[in-house]
Design an enzyme around this catalytic site. Sequence first.
Site, PDB file in Angstrom:
ATOM      1  CG  ASN A  89      -1.565   1.339   1.587  1.00 59.46           C
ATOM      2  OD1 ASN A  89      -2.382   1.904   0.981  1.00 59.46           O
ATOM      3  ND2 ASN A  89      -1.209   1.834   2.577  1.00 59.46           N
ATOM      4  CE1 TYR A 156       0.345   8.524  -6.824  1.00 63.07           C
ATOM      5  CE2 TYR A 156      -1.151   9.202  -8.239  1.00 63.07           C
ATOM      6  CZ  TYR A 156      -0.901   8.416  -7.081  1.00 63.07           C
ATOM      7  OH  TYR A 156      -1.890   8.025  -6.155  1.00 63.07           O
ATOM      8  CB  ILE A 189      -8.984   8.196   0.187  1.00 65.92           C
ATOM      9  CG1 ILE A 189      -9.432   7.334  -1.214  1.00 65.92           C
ATOM     10  CG2 ILE A 189      -9.393   7.662   1.440  1.00 65.92           C
ATOM     11  CD1 ILE A 189     -11.097   6.978  -1.122  1.00 65.92           C
TER      12      ILE A 189
END
Length: 260
Positions: A89, A156, A189
Amino acid sequence: MQLKDKVALITGAGSGIGKAAALLLAKEGAKIAALGHTEDELKQTVEQIQQSDGEAIVVTADISQPDQMQQAVAQTIERWGRLDIVFANAGINGVWAPLEELEPDEWDKTININLKGTFLTVKYAVPHLKKQGGSVIVTSSVNGTRIFSNTGATAYSCTKAAQVAFTKMVALELAPHKIRVNVICPGAIETNIDENTEQRNLDKVRFETEYEDEGMPLTGGEPGTSEEVAQLVLFLASDASKHITGTEMWIDGGESLLRG
């Protein structure tokens, strides 16, 4: 409990999605190796698990360093003797900038942490997962998979797209060993990932889109929560998803359908 007696290695477990997943998987019976590079944050995660009668240990490592990740997995095995779940993660947003202003070392840092880090996390876990099968979950993003309008986020987005390809390749390779490999693609998020983001001169390359301010259609524009993502991680870690592998799952309230 869905994960009773299972052992899970979770990277980036000190905050955000990683921490939420660590707490939820522990609640469901998993023993948690909470990995990260900020020991104080990891201790807080482990203490919360222990206060709820769960088992967890702090594992400090830089996911981009092979020797540290090899030792991290060894530490987990030394403690519990097995490994069933890997949640790769940890990652950074890195530098978002026009391509000609993005420095090679900035590119390398993002690639090394996000992509090489995923590779190392899974690589050193595989020999132990093969002993009884298990589940690997990788955190990618809507960027690089469905959304390409965040101009300047090139490094990214490339790592996030590559993580999806990595997942599919490895899923097929490891399927005979009863190891499932899936990838989640969160949208906006509520986490602290913005703290490791540097944005420079994006006004030079950023396009205004018609739906830029609409956000998530499912939630009226509100971002998702780490706890909601953790529920998806639990599903993929558990036997509830035992016939699912090599699959990407978007968890973004419909954001990427609107903004791609």
